[in-house]
Motif scaffolding. Structure first.
Motif, mmCIF file in Angstrom:
data_model
loop_
_atom_site.group_PDB
_atom_site.id
_atom_site.type_symbol
_atom_site.label_atom_id
_atom_site.label_comp_id
_atom_site.label_asym_id
_atom_site.label_seq_id
_atom_site.Cartn_x
_atom_site.Cartn_y
_atom_site.Cartn_z
ATOM 1 N N ASP A 1 0.804 -1.218 0.000
ATOM 2 C CA ASP A 1 0.000 0.000 0.000
ATOM 3 C C ASP A 1 0.842 1.275 0.000
ATOM 4 O OD1 ASP A 1 -2.378 -1.510 0.038
ATOM 5 O OD2 ASP A 1 -2.268 -1.701 2.217
ATOM 6 N N LEU A 2 2.131 1.137 -0.330
ATOM 7 C CA LEU A 2 2.994 2.308 -0.411
ATOM 8 C C LEU A 2 2.855 2.920 -1.796
ATOM 9 C CD1 LEU A 2 5.111 3.850 1.305
ATOM 10 C CD2 LEU A 2 6.854 2.621 -0.004
ATOM 11 N N GLU A 3 2.461 4.182 -1.856
ATOM 12 C CA GLU A 3 2.210 4.862 -3.126
ATOM 13 C C GLU A 3 3.464 5.509 -3.709
ATOM 14 O OE1 GLU A 3 -0.646 7.719 -1.882
ATOM 15 O OE2 GLU A 3 -2.080 6.196 -1.257
ATOM 16 N N TYR A 4 4.392 5.913 -2.820
ATOM 17 C CA TYR A 4 5.533 6.718 -3.271
ATOM 18 C C TYR A 4 6.682 6.549 -2.292
ATOM 19 C CZ TYR A 4 8.342 10.898 -4.083
ATOM 20 O OH TYR A 4 9.378 11.762 -4.326
ATOM 21 N N ILE A 5 7.910 6.550 -2.801
ATOM 22 C CA ILE A 5 9.102 6.549 -1.947
ATOM 23 C C ILE A 5 10.100 7.559 -2.499
ATOM 24 C CG2 ILE A 5 10.214 4.631 -3.159
ATOM 25 C CD1 ILE A 5 11.238 3.744 -0.322
ATOM 26 N N SER A 6 10.682 8.348 -1.613
ATOM 27 C CA SER A 6 11.678 9.350 -2.016
ATOM 28 C C SER A 6 13.062 8.888 -1.560
ATOM 29 C CB SER A 6 11.353 10.705 -1.379
ATOM 30 O OG SER A 6 11.667 10.673 0.005
ATOM 31 N N SER A 7 14.060 9.703 -1.837
ATOM 32 C CA SER A 7 15.422 9.378 -1.415
ATOM 33 C C SER A 7 15.532 9.306 0.109
ATOM 34 C CB SER A 7 16.415 10.389 -1.968
ATOM 35 O OG SER A 7 16.106 11.691 -1.520
ATOM 36 N N ALA A 8 14.730 10.077 0.805
ATOM 37 C CA ALA A 8 14.739 10.019 2.275
ATOM 38 C C ALA A 8 14.239 8.656 2.753
ATOM 39 C CB ALA A 8 13.871 11.136 2.856
ATOM 40 N N GLY A 9 13.235 8.128 2.080
ATOM 41 C CA GLY A 9 12.731 6.793 2.405
ATOM 42 C C GLY A 9 13.758 5.728 2.086
ATOM 43 N N LEU A 10 14.443 5.884 0.963
ATOM 44 C CA LEU A 10 15.498 4.938 0.582
ATOM 45 C C LEU A 10 16.627 4.943 1.606
ATOM 46 C CD1 LEU A 10 15.681 5.581 -3.263
ATOM 47 C CD2 LEU A 10 14.662 3.607 -2.124
ATOM 48 N N ARG A 11 16.940 6.112 2.119
ATOM 49 C CA ARG A 11 17.999 6.225 3.138
ATOM 50 C C ARG A 11 17.651 5.412 4.372
ATOM 51 N NH1 ARG A 11 18.550 8.560 7.675
ATOM 52 N NH2 ARG A 11 16.656 9.778 7.484
ATOM 53 N N VAL A 12 16.396 5.471 4.808
ATOM 54 C CA VAL A 12 15.967 4.703 5.977
ATOM 55 C C VAL A 12 16.069 3.205 5.691
ATOM 56 C CG1 VAL A 12 14.042 4.193 7.536
ATOM 57 C CG2 VAL A 12 14.483 6.550 6.844
ATOM 58 N N LEU A 13 15.667 2.790 4.493
ATOM 59 C CA LEU A 13 15.771 1.373 4.132
ATOM 60 C C LEU A 13 17.227 0.919 4.112
ATOM 61 C CD1 LEU A 13 13.109 1.025 1.293
ATOM 62 C CD2 LEU A 13 12.882 0.438 3.714
ATOM 63 N N LEU A 14 18.126 1.780 3.655
ATOM 64 C CA LEU A 14 19.543 1.445 3.639
ATOM 65 C C LEU A 14 20.077 1.305 5.061
ATOM 66 C CD1 LEU A 14 21.953 0.937 1.790
ATOM 67 C CD2 LEU A 14 22.412 3.388 1.849
ATOM 68 N N MET A 15 19.658 2.187 5.946
ATOM 69 C CA MET A 15 20.059 2.110 7.356
ATOM 70 C C MET A 15 19.600 0.781 7.957
ATOM 71 S SD MET A 15 18.517 4.094 10.647
ATOM 72 C CE MET A 15 17.082 3.070 10.443
ATOM 73 N N ILE A 16 18.341 0.408 7.694
ATOM 74 C CA ILE A 16 17.788 -0.846 8.201
ATOM 75 C C ILE A 16 18.578 -2.023 7.635
ATOM 76 C CG2 ILE A 16 15.775 -2.370 8.150
ATOM 77 C CD1 ILE A 16 14.035 0.219 8.108
ATOM 78 N N SER A 17 18.885 -1.966 6.355
ATOM 79 C CA SER A 17 19.632 -3.034 5.697
ATOM 80 C C SER A 17 20.995 -3.241 6.351
ATOM 81 C CB SER A 17 19.793 -2.708 4.209
ATOM 82 O OG SER A 17 20.567 -3.680 3.575
ATOM 83 N N LYS A 18 21.679 -2.155 6.655
ATOM 84 C CA LYS A 18 23.002 -2.246 7.287
ATOM 85 C C LYS A 18 22.914 -2.879 8.672
ATOM 86 C CE LYS A 18 25.242 1.497 4.808
ATOM 87 N NZ LYS A 18 25.830 2.833 4.872
ATOM 88 N N ILE A 19 21.884 -2.532 9.417
ATOM 89 C CA ILE A 19 21.693 -3.116 10.749
ATOM 90 C C ILE A 19 21.411 -4.608 10.631
ATOM 91 C CG2 ILE A 19 20.192 -3.176 12.781
ATOM 92 C CD1 ILE A 19 19.798 -0.092 12.312
ATOM 93 N N GLU B 1 4.532 -1.057 -9.065
ATOM 94 C CA GLU B 1 5.376 -0.677 -10.199
ATOM 95 C C GLU B 1 6.083 0.666 -9.994
ATOM 96 O OE1 GLU B 1 6.480 -2.260 -12.983
ATOM 97 O OE2 GLU B 1 5.606 -3.983 -11.957
ATOM 98 N N THR B 2 5.399 1.623 -9.379
ATOM 99 C CA THR B 2 5.997 2.947 -9.153
ATOM 100 C C THR B 2 7.202 2.840 -8.238
ATOM 101 O OG1 THR B 2 3.824 3.967 -9.410
ATOM 102 C CG2 THR B 2 5.530 5.299 -8.366
ATOM 103 N N VAL B 3 7.043 2.133 -7.128
ATOM 104 C CA VAL B 3 8.138 1.961 -6.170
ATOM 105 C C VAL B 3 9.236 1.089 -6.790
ATOM 106 C CG1 VAL B 3 8.763 1.047 -3.891
ATOM 107 C CG2 VAL B 3 6.631 2.333 -4.179
ATOM 108 N N LYS B 4 8.856 0.064 -7.535
ATOM 109 C CA LYS B 4 9.826 -0.807 -8.193
ATOM 110 C C LYS B 4 10.700 -0.009 -9.151
ATOM 111 C CE LYS B 4 10.302 -5.062 -10.921
ATOM 112 N NZ LYS B 4 11.615 -4.674 -11.317
ATOM 113 N N GLU B 5 10.085 0.915 -9.871
ATOM 114 C CA GLU B 5 10.840 1.750 -10.804
ATOM 115 C C GLU B 5 11.889 2.587 -10.066
ATOM 116 O OE1 GLU B 5 10.024 5.313 -13.986
ATOM 117 O OE2 GLU B 5 8.458 3.804 -13.724
ATOM 118 N N VAL B 6 11.522 3.143 -8.921
ATOM 119 C CA VAL B 6 12.471 3.920 -8.108
ATOM 120 C C VAL B 6 13.605 3.012 -7.643
ATOM 121 C CG1 VAL B 6 12.782 5.243 -5.973
ATOM 122 C CG2 VAL B 6 10.747 5.619 -7.385
ATOM 123 N N PHE B 7 13.266 1.806 -7.180
ATOM 124 C CA PHE B 7 14.287 0.842 -6.746
ATOM 125 C C PHE B 7 15.228 0.503 -7.899
ATOM 126 C CE2 PHE B 7 13.009 -1.450 -2.641
ATOM 127 C CZ PHE B 7 12.419 -0.331 -2.109
#
Length: 98
Positions: free
Chosen positions: A48-66, A80-86
């Motif tokens: 149900d996520l409609e949009y992700i920005s670079s700030a959201g990606l940063r949080v995911l990267l932080m989580i990934s590192k942990i 598809e929208t979020v997949k395209e950003v990824f």
């Protein structure tokens, strides 16, 4: 953005909906920062996520590192929208996306 969080011992399931951007990414960061001790499996559902920005990606990267040091981290049900950003940012190669 809405965040639903369910924990079953060392497994944590988070469902995010709405927009994960500059305004809302601190909310997700607060939800997990310092709260992943003992978690060996983390799954974030973005159905149900409609949009992700670079700030959201940063949080995911932080989580990934942990999680890299303590278990698995999977992102599932991206649209598809979020997949395209990824894909454009290379996050599809960095993160495990199902």
């Amino acid at each position: 953005m809405d965040i639903e969080k369910k924990q079953d011992e060392s497994k944590l399931f988070i469902k995010v909906s709405g927009r994960l951007d500059t305004q809302t990414s601190p909310q997700l960061e607060e939800c997990v920062k310092g709260k992943l001790d003992g978690i060996t499996e983390l799954k974030i559902d973005m159905a149900d996520l409609e949009y992700i920005s670079s700030a959201g990606l940063r949080v995911l990267l932080m989580i990934s590192k942990i999680m890299k040091n303590q278990g698995s981290f999977v992102i599932c049900n991206i649209n598809e929208t979020v997949k395209e950003v990824f894909d454009v940012t290379g996050f599809s190669d960095i993160l495990t996306v199902e």
